[in-house]
Design an enzyme around this catalytic site. Structure first.
Site, PDB file in Angstrom:
ATOM      1  N   HIS A  77      -7.777  -5.313  -0.658  1.00 42.21           N
ATOM      2  CA  HIS A  77      -6.512  -4.624  -0.384  1.00 42.21           C
ATOM      3  C   HIS A  77      -5.922  -5.093   0.949  1.00 42.21           C
ATOM      4  O   HIS A  77      -6.611  -5.121   1.961  1.00 42.21           O
ATOM      5  CB  HIS A  77      -6.775  -3.120  -0.322  1.00 42.21           C
ATOM      6  CG  HIS A  77      -5.547  -2.275  -0.169  1.00 42.21           C
ATOM      7  ND1 HIS A  77      -4.626  -2.128  -1.172  1.00 42.21           N
ATOM      8  CD2 HIS A  77      -5.099  -1.520   0.873  1.00 42.21           C
ATOM      9  CE1 HIS A  77      -3.661  -1.306  -0.765  1.00 42.21           C
ATOM     10  NE2 HIS A  77      -3.914  -0.941   0.477  1.00 42.21           N
ATOM     11  N   GLU A 106      -8.637  -4.678  -5.181  1.00 46.03           N
ATOM     12  CA  GLU A 106      -7.989  -3.755  -4.259  1.00 46.03           C
ATOM     13  C   GLU A 106      -8.966  -2.786  -3.601  1.00 46.03           C
ATOM     14  O   GLU A 106      -8.865  -2.468  -2.421  1.00 46.03           O
ATOM     15  CB  GLU A 106      -6.929  -2.928  -5.007  1.00 46.03           C
ATOM     16  CG  GLU A 106      -5.751  -3.703  -5.516  1.00 46.03           C
ATOM     17  CD  GLU A 106      -4.748  -4.039  -4.427  1.00 46.03           C
ATOM     18  OE1 GLU A 106      -4.984  -3.684  -3.254  1.00 46.03           O
ATOM     19  OE2 GLU A 106      -3.731  -4.653  -4.760  1.00 46.03           O
ATOM     20  N   SER A 115       0.843  -1.193   0.000  1.00 51.31           N
ATOM     21  CA  SER A 115       0.000   0.000   0.000  1.00 51.31           C
ATOM     22  C   SER A 115       0.883   1.249   0.000  1.00 51.31           C
ATOM     23  O   SER A 115       1.701   1.424  -0.903  1.00 51.31           O
ATOM     24  CB  SER A 115      -0.951  -0.037   1.199  1.00 51.31           C
ATOM     25  OG  SER A 115      -1.934   0.962   1.092  1.00 51.31           O
TER      26      SER A 115
END
Length: 624
Positions: free
Chosen positions: A527, A420, A294
């Site tokens: 995600h 995601e 991330s």
């Protein structure tokens, strides 16, 4: 203080409680303190009641054990059976000696300072050298998380758990209520002690939008990963307005005429610490891999683009965070204006704006910044968590640096998860329901087009039209697919193309494993889901609400092996693993970690209307 406190440390359960084997108590001298109040351990070993602040009941039991033990001392001495508990591993690093602890066969050093506390006059300054200490510093407890919202990552995980019908209760390290500006600490995991030969080093950059998170989260526990023959380093770095703030006064006082990007400078300082110190801890400073997820993945790309990182690492693993393709990157001039407005909003008189801000608690500065962003429409699109083009750390946009081949020439393993944006979509819906604010579909599509246009060029409108069809037919899954392809998939493919064109190897993956259960249909491979597979931390409270299967554990072993093979040699392949071809623009091969928890190579990675021909990518990105 970055070494925790005597009442259990930061965020609940102490590192000592996590790492001490059941019944493995040892008793030593009380902790000593130096002039600044930092704790050291001369004889204070893991599990000592005075060091870790047990509850009253635990102290009573400990006193009972001690009293009973005193009656047995003569008999044990006569029998020659008493043996002192082994000391923890000791190493010399910048500043002095540190003593860690053993977790099974792994040696763990926590809370090692890699820079001076960035407080007072050092707030919004590049990292400064560590002050030396006397004696042996206790390295058995993590340093504080860098200053952030008290909720930490809890809101993110609560939404995910709710989708599975589970209740997420939080965990120390995710709820950051005890965060601090004194936070520039790192942790080192080794597969044994002493380390017999220099091992490859993997330096982890945590996620959390450069706003929350910590390198000490239990999700990043390294015992399983380092068992594959690597050294793991996890770090904290400044976040939010403490890590990404610019003001004309800061530019004036900087020898580099720069400001902001302090969080990135922290990461660079940690990598320099690794170069100077990791050999003493069993690592090879000539074989360092930066990896992150991330925001940590975005930052790893920024490190590739920065001229300040030459010689600090050889490889990068980037999980779900391209350094370009997620929207425009701002300049120092733009964020200086925001900083000036924040400075003017600071209370007080008779001092410069920056002096006033440096005297305020970090939480007050965050509130002032949030208020300025909320009430000044001219700053729409700006924030205090993003790397900027400052002319020093980042001389140009990463898109332009990559397009011109000026990034660090390192090998790359990069990829994304299958859906995601499902978690963010759900979080946004929950926030909108609570606030009553709504974003029109037209505005959302316009924002998607603006973010995607640098890579899609003349195909942008066609890509958006295709996205609309996907959304109409597949509803939520279509929304997630469109966002995945345009904001993550195409930029990640472009990274692979440009690194390969620069003469290095790229390996691309897509993680599609969705955990069976009621949340699988709405979240898919959301995600951050790959994290427990990379670290084999399925039992951690961040993840144990998910119904993982034996197949997930097998997939985790494969992913850990791919990742550590890449860190060792620049090639993820090895015996017993499905072959992972290096990227080429002919058939665009990539590794799929499938919905069924298997690994296998596939072809044709690029999304619809995303043309990854090297010259076209260079031409498009060089203009950004």
């Amino acid at each position: 203080m970055g070494q925790g406190t005597d009442d259990g440390g930061k965020g609940g359960e102490s590192a000592a409680a996590r790492l001490t084997p059941a019944g493995g108590l040892s008793y030593g001298e009380a902790a000593e303190r130096n002039e600044s109040g930092e704790r050291f351990a001369s004889g204070c070993h893991r599990g000592v009641a005075p060091c870790f602040g047990w509850t009253g009941d635990m102290r009573m039991r400990a006193m009972g054990w001690l009293f009973a033990g005193s009656l047995l001392v003569p008999a044990l001495a006569l029998a020659g059976a008493a043996k002192p508990a082994p000391e923890g591993p000791v190493a010399r690093v910048d500043g002095g000696m540190v003593r860690g602890a053993m977790q099974g066969t792994a040696a763990v050093f926590e809370g090692i300072p890699y820079a001076a506390p960035p407080v007072g006059a050092l707030r919004w300054r590049e990292p400064q050298a560590v002050k030396a200490w006397k004696g042996v510093r206790d390295a058995t407890q993590p340093g504080a998380s860098c200053f952030q919202s008290a909720a930490g990552l809890d809101p993110f995980f609560k939404v995910l758990a709710g989708s599975y019908g589970a209740t997420y209760t939080g965990e120390p390290g995710l709820n950051a209520s005890q965060s601090s500006e004194d936070c520039l600490y790192l942790n080192v995991w080794t597969p044994g002690w002493p380390v017999k030969k220099a091992l490859p080093v993997m330096v982890w950059l945590h996620g959390g939008s450069n706003m929350v998170g910590s390198g000490t989260q239990a999700s990043y526990a390294g015992a399983s990963l380092v068992a594959h023959g690597v050294i793991l380093v996890t770090i904290n770095y400044r976040l939010g307005v403490m890590g990404f703030f610019a003001h004309p006064e800061l530019v004036a006082e900087s020898a580099h005429h720069s400001a902001s990007n302090y969080g990135i400078l922290d990461q660079i300082a940690a990598l320099k610490w690794v170069q100077r110190n990791i050999a003493q801890l069993g690592g090879d400073p000539g074989n360092v891999t930066v990896f992150g997820e991330s925001a940590g993945a975005v930052d790893s790309g920024m490190l590739m683009a920065s001229p300040l990182t030459t010689g600090l690492f050889r490889r990068v693993i980037s999980e779900s965070g391209p350094p370009f393709g997620l929207g425009p990157m701002h300049t120092l001039a733009e964020v200086e204006k925001l900083g000036a407005a924040i400075g003017k909003a600071a209370p007080g008189a008779g001092a410069s704006d920056v002096d006033k801000l440096r005297k305020l608690p970090a939480g007050e500065v965050e509130k002032i910044a949030a208020g300025v962003l909320l009430t000044h429409p001219e700053f729409k699109g700006l924030d205090t968590r993003s790397t900027i083009v400052d002319g020093w750390v980042m001389p140009q946009t990463p898109a332009k640096i990559f397009a011109e081949g000026k990034m660090q020439k390192v090998d790359l393993l990069v990829g994304l998860n299958g859906r995601e944006f499902s978690a963010f979509r759900m979080a946004a819906a929950a926030a909108a329901k609570q606030s009553g604010a709504k974003t029109s579909a037209t505005d959302s599509l316009r924002a998607l087009a603006e973010a995607a246009r640098p890579l899609y060029g003349g195909w942008t409108d066609a890509a958006v039209a295709y996205a609309v069809i996907e959304m109409l037919v597949h509803k939520e899954a279509g929304v997630d697919k469109a966002a995945n392809e345009m904001l993550a998939g195409c930029p990640i493919g472009a990274m692979g193309t440009l690194v390969t064109a620069a003469g290095r190897h790229s390996y691309i993956y897509q993680f599609d494993r969705a955990i069976p259960g009621q949340g699988a249909s709405v979240l898919g491979a959301f995600h951050s889901l790959e994290i427990p597979f990379v670290f084999n931390t399925f039992g951690d409270r961040a993840w144990n609400w998910l119904p993982f299967t034996a197949a997930d554990h097998r997939l985790s072993e494969a992913i850990e092996t791919y990742w550590t093979n890449f860190a060792k040699t620049g090639n993820p392949n090895g015996a017993g693993l499905p072959n992972w071809p290096a990227w080429n623009n002919g058939n665009e091969p990539y590794m799929e970690f499938s919905p069924g928890a298997t690994a296998g190579a596939k072809k044709g990675f690029s999304p619809h209307f995303c043309d990854l021909a090297p010259e076209r990518v260079k031409q498009l990105l060089s203009a950004n």
